[in-house]
Design an enzyme around this catalytic site. Structure first.
Site, PDB file in Angstrom:
ATOM      1  CG  HIS A  31      -3.329 118.792  72.717  1.00 54.63           C
ATOM      2  ND1 HIS A  31      -4.118 119.176  71.484  1.00 54.63           N
ATOM      3  CD2 HIS A  31      -4.428 118.397  73.248  1.00 54.63           C
ATOM      4  CE1 HIS A  31      -5.598 119.062  72.092  1.00 54.63           C
ATOM      5  NE2 HIS A  31      -4.989 118.358  73.553  1.00 54.63           N
TER       6      HIS A  31
ATOM      7  CB  SER B 109      -8.812 119.561  73.731  1.00 55.36           C
ATOM      8  OG  SER B 109      -8.352 118.173  73.100  1.00 55.36           O
TER       9      SER B 109
END
Ligand code: GTR
Length: 430
Positions: free
Chosen positions: A409, A268
């Protein structure tokens, strides 16, 4: 918006933790391929004078520095040359971590002569069975080193942590409850069993993740900045990358790690960071970007999911101030993020996406990797074999690697399985 798209919007809201931004994001984010604007990509193999780049030497000695300079100038910014004298202190050492599979150390790295000055804690795992230096993965973590493994012997970070703030709790100190809280993201057992080391650092040691005008963390090593930050002054991503390079400095003299075979990894915002660290510091032997999205592997010009305008507004401290010139104006950016990936060449680079992570634009992440292939080919290496996105959960590994996995994610054991396989192919062969 269909149900799936709403799901992404909700996921993004959870990730950014700023409820007041919800209506803006819902209007802004595009998840429709048909609405991706027409764009022209800057050409990797044409230099700023318009001359073609046709040899590895021309790339390595000229074009590479131009592209790196453009990212410094317009995206991440530059940091001053902090003249640090690294000092280390071993805080703990055990040989029975991870059920006896790992030797584990906690090593504090001081950046100044003052023990209370800026510092970072390295958590270093190596296989208990290792008889010499091992290749390793190096990556920053989000919650403190104590979050990697539920072991009461690990020190709890004393640095500022963000989670409490997002929960509305005033005290931004990590608690006992955070032990092992990030364990699912670090497959330590898999890594050491495969013969690798794992080195991790809490990113907040290097620079706390909030906008304080660049005073805390390693920014305090430079002269105090009064007034507005310079347009090309480095932000937090540059600071975190800088910390990764200092960790690599320390590893150069570590008898248990082979510093010439260190893969820099990040997820990320920390995946944006690993790409930038690998670009800026060619000593990293391999670069891994997990779900890095906007400002990482994804093309800015596609403006799919998170955009340049949105990321600069939500996280004004991550990039340099010049990056804001490209808010809703991505076409004017003199680079795009296939060029960031190409800065890893000819070293192996791996980009991973998750299918439910549309905020990070998996297609844009893949296309960047595909287009970076021209530089790999210049070196006689193989890029991705096709412009078509590989099938779900069907990793493709050449001299570069990619997978799009099921799910959201995150970093999962599936992701680590692929990274270990990729490292077996490229770091073990040396
Ligand atoms: C999100 C941000 C992304 C990604 C993510 C993370 O809020 O929009 O760019 O970096 O945070 O780092 O968790």
């Amino acid at each position: 918006m269909n149900r799936c798209q709403w799901k992404y919007v909700l996921l993004c809201l959870c990730l950014c933790g700023s409820r007041e931004l919800a209506p803006v994001m819902a209007q802004e984010a595009n998840y429709d391929e048909a609405k991706v604007p027409a764009y022209t990509l800057p050409d990797l193999l044409t230099d700023l004078s318009g001359a073609p780049v046709t040899t590895p030497q021309q790339w390595q000695q000229g074009r590479r520095a131009e592209v790196l300079g453009l990212f410094e100038q317009h995206v991440f910014g530059r940091l001053p040359d902090y003249r640090v004298q690294l000092r280390t202190k071993l805080r703990s050492e055990v040989s029975d971590a991870v059920g006896g599979l790992a030797h584990r150390r906690e090593l504090t790295v001081y950046f100044t002569a003052d023990d209370s000055g800026p510092q970072m804690d390295l958590l270093i795992y190596t296989p208990a069975a290792a008889t010499g230096p091992v290749p390793a993965f190096l990556g920053l973590n989000f919650n403190g080193n104590q979050a990697i493994e539920a072991d009461s012997r690990l020190h709890i970070t004393q640095s500022w942590v963000r989670n409490n703030r997002e929960l509305g709790i005033e005290d931004n100190r990590a608690t006992e409850a955070t032990r092992g809280s990030e364990a699912s993201r670090w497959s330590v057992e898999r890594i050491v069993k495969a013969g690798y080391g794992l080195v991790t650092i809490y990113y907040g040691d290097i620079d706390p993740d909030f906008d304080d005008g660049f005073r805390n963390g390693i920014h305090s090593l430079g002269e105090a900045v009064s007034g507005e930050r310079a347009g090309d002054a480095g932000g937090s991503i540059s600071a975190w990358s800088w910390g990764l390079s200092r960790a690599l400095d320390v590893l150069q003299s570590d008898a248990r790690i082979d510093a010439a075979r260190v893969a820099v990894f990040g997820h990320s915002r920390l995946g944006k960071t690993s790409l930038w660290a690998g670009a800026a510091d060619q000593r990293f032997a391999m670069v891994i970007s997990n779900n890095s999205g906007c400002g990482g592997a994804a093309w800015s010009r596609r403006a799919f999911g998170e955009t340049v305008a949105r990321i600069n507004r939500s996280f004004p401290h991550w990039f340099c101030v010049n990056h804001r010139k490209y808010n809703n104006n991505e076409g004017a950016l003199p680079v795009d993020h296939h060029m960031l990936i190409a800065l890893a060449a000819p070293r192996p680079v791996y980009v991973a996406s998750a299918v439910e992570d549309q905020w990070a634009d998996p297609r844009g992440e893949y296309l960047s990797l595909w287009h970076a292939g021209v530089v790999y080919r210049l070196f006689g290496r193989a890029g991705m074999p096709s412009e078509e996105l590989p099938g779900l959960d069907m990793p493709v590994q050449t001299d570069v690697g990619y997978h799009i996995r099921s799910g959201k994610h995150d970093v999962t054991d599936y992701d680590w399985q692929q990274y270990v396989k990729f490292a077996d192919r490229h770091l073990k062969a040396h």
